[in-house]
Motif scaffolding. Sequence first.
Motif, PDB file in Angstrom:
ATOM      1  N   GLN A  67     -27.757  29.546  19.444  1.00 23.86           N
ATOM      2  CA  GLN A  67     -27.426  28.365  19.387  1.00 23.86           C
ATOM      3  C   GLN A  67     -26.330  27.829  18.552  1.00 23.86           C
ATOM      4  OE1 GLN A  67     -30.671  26.313  17.178  1.00 23.86           O
ATOM      5  NE2 GLN A  67     -30.056  24.507  17.514  1.00 23.86           N
ATOM      6  N   GLU A 118     -22.874  25.947  19.899  1.00 22.76           N
ATOM      7  CA  GLU A 118     -22.375  24.703  19.310  1.00 22.76           C
ATOM      8  C   GLU A 118     -20.884  24.920  18.778  1.00 22.76           C
ATOM      9  OE1 GLU A 118     -25.064  24.254  15.701  1.00 22.76           O
ATOM     10  OE2 GLU A 118     -26.638  23.658  16.883  1.00 22.76           O
ATOM     11  N   GLU A 119     -20.655  26.156  18.606  1.00 25.59           N
ATOM     12  CA  GLU A 119     -19.242  26.371  17.813  1.00 25.59           C
ATOM     13  C   GLU A 119     -18.434  26.374  19.206  1.00 25.59           C
ATOM     14  OE1 GLU A 119     -17.745  26.770  14.827  1.00 25.59           O
ATOM     15  OE2 GLU A 119     -19.531  26.385  14.147  1.00 25.59           O
ATOM     16  N   ARG A 174     -17.801  22.894  20.117  1.00 28.49           N
ATOM     17  CA  ARG A 174     -17.002  22.106  19.128  1.00 28.49           C
ATOM     18  C   ARG A 174     -15.454  22.337  19.246  1.00 28.49           C
ATOM     19  NH1 ARG A 174     -18.943  23.661  13.677  1.00 28.49           N
ATOM     20  NH2 ARG A 174     -21.091  22.545  14.546  1.00 28.49           N
TER      21      ARG A 174
END
Length: 160
Positions: free
Chosen positions: A56, A60-61, A64
């Motif tokens: 997860q 996300e990274e 982003r």
Amino acid sequence: MAENRFAVREASKAPALRPQTRVDLLLAVLGLAAVWWIAARLMNLPILPTPARVGQAFIEELFRGDLLGHFLASLWRVLASTALAVGLAAPAGLALGQSPRLNRFFSPVIYLLYPAPKVALAPIVLLLFGIGDSAKILIIFLVLFFQILVLVRDQAAAIR
């Protein structure tokens, strides 16, 4: 007709993984993930997240946009330290391999420093150079330098 010992051989293709090998690889990865997940659940510590939490955070990274920047910074450090190590160790290794006198003079220092774990010098390097890129490049350089120096020296001595 004598065979040329320096002739380049035709590169063979890497063998494809057999179906059983693929199954074994998949089982090994799943087994490792299961052990990781169980250990993370039993310990219940923030330092050991579950594989799902790591996945997860990776996603996300990735979305982003920070991950590419970190990757490029790490790539820069690896390329810079590799270029420095090859640029310094290869000529030094050639000189040592071709000159028995130089080799006899520097061999004690090389034999003393070569087996020492270079990562053990990391705290000292970080204290002297801080946590910037120069310290990280120096640590990678130290890991690579002696490997390249000894390899090139031995090969140059073999063709002397």
